[in-house]
Design an enzyme around this catalytic site. Structure first.
Site: not given
Ligand code: GP9
Ligand code: MN
Length: 419
Positions: A82, A256
């Site tokens: 993300t 994302d």
């Molecule tokens: C955690 C969320 C998920 O705050 O943004 O993170 P990811 O594991 O998808 O990087």
């Molecule tokens: Mn994510």
């Protein structure tokens, strides 16, 4: 900082275009509501599981006259997941090939979207119901110029309304509306959803579609949680309308990164009805949805040219009528034709309008036919690897982006100065 002239020259000659965009200023002075949709991949859009639509609301947006839907939009993230997608979209720079730039270079100087919008009197914030230090966000958000981060403590989180790392998406949006109503307009606000995250848990009662049936419980359970996020976003649209925030905003929705890794290729091939997932299919599975919804626009359509997260910053700036002429960006505005013509992955693979280059194989993008493999000729028509030209550019570009990050090169630039 002595790499800078070369980098600026590359951006000017290889990336930038002088084409005027008809969409320049199409969303001038509007609020921007950016939804980062956790792990939503494009293969669920306009698709079914067990005979049921997976994302009825997002599907309706594809058809919506106020929505531009980019069907060949790729995530370009690496290990930073993300956070990498946040980095790409707000800086138009590439994440690193190892680790997460949010952690390793959280104190660099950036020239990011929140900072640029700040200069235009936008109030900028992030809403995400997780610990603020996750992915080192608290520090990085400072560096990229956010005014405020509404983290876990801004929400009422209970055992019932949360799962995994935080609030479920429906209560998340519900509880967020009051903040949107309170902040000054125009605002740029990023919502990061959470429920559709590995291992895709959701209680029986909250499931509105049944899981898939394969040897991968990960893929099986992915569908009900994607549907949950779809419903949460649908509700959020209504909440925005009820709060009087809809008409004067644009709503951007972006997946994302992938949710289903290649470890689930067997189940994925079963779901897609394919014999196997080839390296070409794997690249095509890196598509994530990208929607630009402009209430009242009326001219929305499906956009098919190859695009990626690197293009988000220049595209949003242009929609908002902001020129940022001196900026160093590796992406293009998505509403013009004269673009770089390829989307690079962090490992050097890429997709162009014609080709997909991955695992040493050059594929025809439209048909998925391999046309050149390593040094060996696969067809009589291709004497030379048609993927080589762009490959060199991609490597250069990734290297320049790394130079900027490792050397913290933006320290040496005054972006406001006439160049
Ligand atoms: C955690 C969320 C998920 O705050 O943004 O993170 P990811 O594991 O998808 O990087
Ligand atoms: Mn994510």
């Amino acid at each position: 900082g002595n790499e800078l002239p070369e980098i600026k020259d590359f951006v000017k000659t290889e990336v930038k275009s002088n084409e005027k965009s008809e969409m320049f200023g199409a969303a001038e002075d509007r609020n921007v509501i950016f939804i980062s949709a956790e792990s939503v991949q494009s293969f669920v859009i306009n698709n079914e599981v067990n005979g049921e639509e997976i994302t009825p609301f997002l599907n309706s947006l594809v058809e919506d006259k106020d929505t531009y839907y980019f069907e060949n939009f790729y995530h370009q993230t690496q290990q930073g997941k993300t956070s990498d997608s946040e980095f790409l979209t707000e800086n138009s720079l590439y994440p690193l090939s190892r680790g997460a730039v949010f952690f390793t270079h959280g104190q660099n100087e950036y020239h990011a979207l929140p900072e640029l919008l700040n200069q235009e009197d936008y109030y900028t914030s992030v809403l995400h119901s997780n610990n603020k230090s996750f992915w080192n966000r608290d520090q990085m958000y400072n560096s990229i110029g956010y005014d405020h981060f509404y983290g876990e403590e801004a929400y009422e989180v209970t055992k019932e309304n949360s799962i995994g790392w935080g609030l479920k998406d429906k209560p998340f949006f519900e509880q967020s509306i009051k903040y949107l109503q309170a902040i000054e307009q125009p605002f740029y606000t990023k919502f990061i959803t959470l429920t559709n995250h590995f291992p895709f848990e959701l209680s029986e009662e909250e499931r509105t579609i049944e899981p898939f049936n394969s040897n991968s419980s990960t893929l099986n359970n992915y569908f009900p949680t994607v549907r949950y996020t779809d419903e949460a976003i649908e509700q959020f649209f209504q909440q925005l309308k009820d709060a009087g925030l809809y008409e004067n905003s644009i709503i951007v929705i972006m997946g994302d990164h992938y949710g289903i890794s290649e470890n689930h290729n067997k189940a994925m091939s079963q779901y897609l009805g394919k014999e196997e997932i080839t390296p070409y299919d794997h690249v095509q599975l890196q598509r994530v949805p990208f929607f630009v919804h402009i209430p009242g626009n009326g001219d929305g359509k499906v956009m098919s040219k190859v695009a990626g997260q690197i293009d988000v910053k220049p595209t949003l700036l242009s929609l908002l009528g902001i020129k940022a002429e001196n900026d160093i960006q590796f992406g293009n505005r998505l509403f013009i034709d004269d673009r770089k013509g390829y989307i690079a992955f962090r490992n050097g693979d890429y997709i162009s309008q014609k080709h997909v280059s991955t695992s040493g194989i050059c594929y025809n993008r439209e048909t998925g036919e391999p046309i050149y493999q390593d040094e060996e000729e696969l067809t009589s028509t291709e004497k030379e690897n048609p993927c080589t030209d762009i490959k060199n550019k991609v490597e250069k570009e990734l290297g320049y982006s790394d130079d900027i990050i490792y050397g913290d090169l933006f320290r040496f630039i005054n972006f406001d100065e006439k160049q």
